[in-house]
Design an enzyme around this catalytic site. Sequence first.
Site, short mmCIF file in Angstrom:
data_model
loop_
_atom_site.label_atom_id
_atom_site.label_comp_id
_atom_site.label_asym_id
_atom_site.label_seq_id
_atom_site.Cartn_x
_atom_site.Cartn_y
_atom_site.Cartn_z
N HIS A 173 22.53 -74.75 65.04
CA HIS A 173 21.18 -74.42 64.55
C HIS A 173 21.14 -73.21 63.63
O HIS A 173 20.08 -72.87 63.10
CB HIS A 173 20.23 -74.19 65.72
C1 UD1 Z 1 15.51 -68.62 66.74
C2 UD1 Z 1 16.24 -67.28 66.63
C3 UD1 Z 1 17.73 -67.50 66.88
C4 UD1 Z 1 17.98 -68.25 68.16
C5 UD1 Z 1 17.19 -69.55 68.13
C6 UD1 Z 1 17.38 -70.38 69.37
C7 UD1 Z 1 15.31 -65.67 65.03
C8 UD1 Z 1 15.52 -65.05 63.73
N1 UD1 Z 1 16.11 -66.72 65.32
O1 UD1 Z 1 15.99 -69.44 65.67
O2 UD1 Z 1 18.35 -66.23 66.96
O3 UD1 Z 1 19.36 -68.50 68.30
O4 UD1 Z 1 15.82 -69.21 67.99
O5 UD1 Z 1 16.67 -71.56 69.28
O6 UD1 Z 1 14.47 -65.25 65.78
N2 UD1 Z 1 10.58 -75.14 65.74
C9 UD1 Z 1 9.94 -76.14 66.39
N3 UD1 Z 1 9.46 -75.90 67.65
C10 UD1 Z 1 9.63 -74.72 68.27
C11 UD1 Z 1 10.29 -73.69 67.58
C12 UD1 Z 1 10.77 -73.92 66.33
O7 UD1 Z 1 9.77 -77.25 65.88
O8 UD1 Z 1 9.19 -74.57 69.43
C13 UD1 Z 1 11.12 -75.40 64.39
C14 UD1 Z 1 10.15 -75.02 63.29
O9 UD1 Z 1 10.30 -75.92 62.24
C15 UD1 Z 1 10.67 -73.67 62.86
C16 UD1 Z 1 12.16 -73.81 63.06
O10 UD1 Z 1 12.30 -74.63 64.21
O11 UD1 Z 1 10.32 -73.34 61.56
C17 UD1 Z 1 12.87 -72.52 63.28
O12 UD1 Z 1 12.26 -71.76 64.34
P1 UD1 Z 1 12.42 -70.15 64.40
O13 UD1 Z 1 11.81 -69.63 65.64
O14 UD1 Z 1 11.99 -69.58 63.11
O15 UD1 Z 1 13.98 -69.94 64.41
P2 UD1 Z 1 15.15 -70.69 65.20
O16 UD1 Z 1 15.99 -71.40 64.20
O17 UD1 Z 1 14.65 -71.47 66.36
#
Ligand code: UD1
Length: 382
Positions: free
Chosen positions: A214
């Site tokens: 991821h």
């Molecule tokens: C975040 C953390 C990362 C961690 C990861 C675990 C930061 C910078 N990154 O990354 O360190 O390893 O979490 O999962 O804080 N999304 C959903 N549903 C959710 C959450 C996210 O669909 O409940 C999708 C959305 O499209 C979103 C994308 O995932 O834009 C990324 O989510 P985000 O929280 O920005 O970062 P992660 O890649 O999950």
Amino acid sequence: MTHASPPRLVLVAGARPNFMKVAPIIRTLRRDCAWLRVELVHTGQHYDEGMSAVFFEQLGIPEPDVYLKVGSASHGVQTGRVMAEFEAYLLTTTPKPIGVVVVGDVNSTMAAALAATKLGIPVAHVEAGLRSFDRSMPEEINRVVTDSIADLLLVSEPSGQENLKREGVAPERVRFVGNVMIDTLVHELPAARALEMPARLGVKAKQFALVTLHRPSNVDDPAALGRLVDFLADVSRDVYVIFPVHPRTRARLSEFGLDSRLDAQRVRRLEPLAYREMLALMDAAQFVLTDSGGIQEETTFLGVPCLTVRECTERPITVTHGTNTLVGGDMAHTFEIIGQIRSGSYKRGARIPGWDGCAAERIAHVLVDTWRPNAVAARQTG
Ligand code: UD1
């Protein structure tokens, strides 16, 4: 007669890897510190049922006292929203907390630490001092910023202490407490094993590889993700692959038209898994291929080989003493390691001090020792 309200301590969690770290801390503080009101703030950085609620249920984490609903957005917007919402919460609730505890390295960690520090509330950072020395990782920025402003730096492995010392941090701010995520692992392992996940998925223990990907550097770039998908396709010719897919990765696979390059007969794609299901599969896997931070530690504790598809790690003890190997983008090296695993010649790893299921007790001890005198003083003057 009126009673003064008890001192407050606020714990913050926002994203999936935070939940297994706050669970044992909140359980221990609520059990051992009846004089304290321990609150939980969920920032809402992760909000899907499978990325959040299921962890609360399985790990017995109490309902958050407040849910800030920040959701997904660009880094600046997400960080800003957490700061604004958390600051408003701290300003509109009383009494002023004696401390705020943040865990890990996600955007919510840094944002909450900034908001609290600017209000003059002491912050403790659990999992402090880890450094990948790669500033292109958003987590590295979060770690460096959080550690530079937190009052108490609670360290999980020796590299954390060395890094903070090199950065000139006063030693009295730093305490080695061990790895709190391993507390949750130890607590949940029997229940995880009882799920018999391999049988449920129709695979035999130690005859499948578990994959998670991821990191933005691996999945947001079409060429990098394309290379990884081809690599997975190669691996899957030799060993059956189970691949729970993070929402970010799922979106990119489809956006870049890469879905069809993985043979569904050999690579089983799943929705993100709940904690116990994931732990059960890690424990039963022949090896794990991942770009996660926490999984490098969990596999080391379990003694399961871990191939980390990154050039560097902020958790070097998993490589020097554990079962982790950094394979970066080097496919030949990866296949060599897989050969060692198959032949039984791969390193076994050692026990890591402080990864023993008792980190939350050490954390609670440090927090009470450091912050209780402030609470007593505030009462005397208030
Ligand atoms: C975040 C953390 C990362 C961690 C990861 C675990 C930061 C910078 N990154 O990354 O360190 O390893 O979490 O999962 O804080 N999304 C959903 N549903 C959710 C959450 C996210 O669909 O409940 C999708 C959305 O499209 C979103 C994308 O995932 O834009 C990324 O989510 P985000 O929280 O920005 O970062 P992660 O890649 O999950």
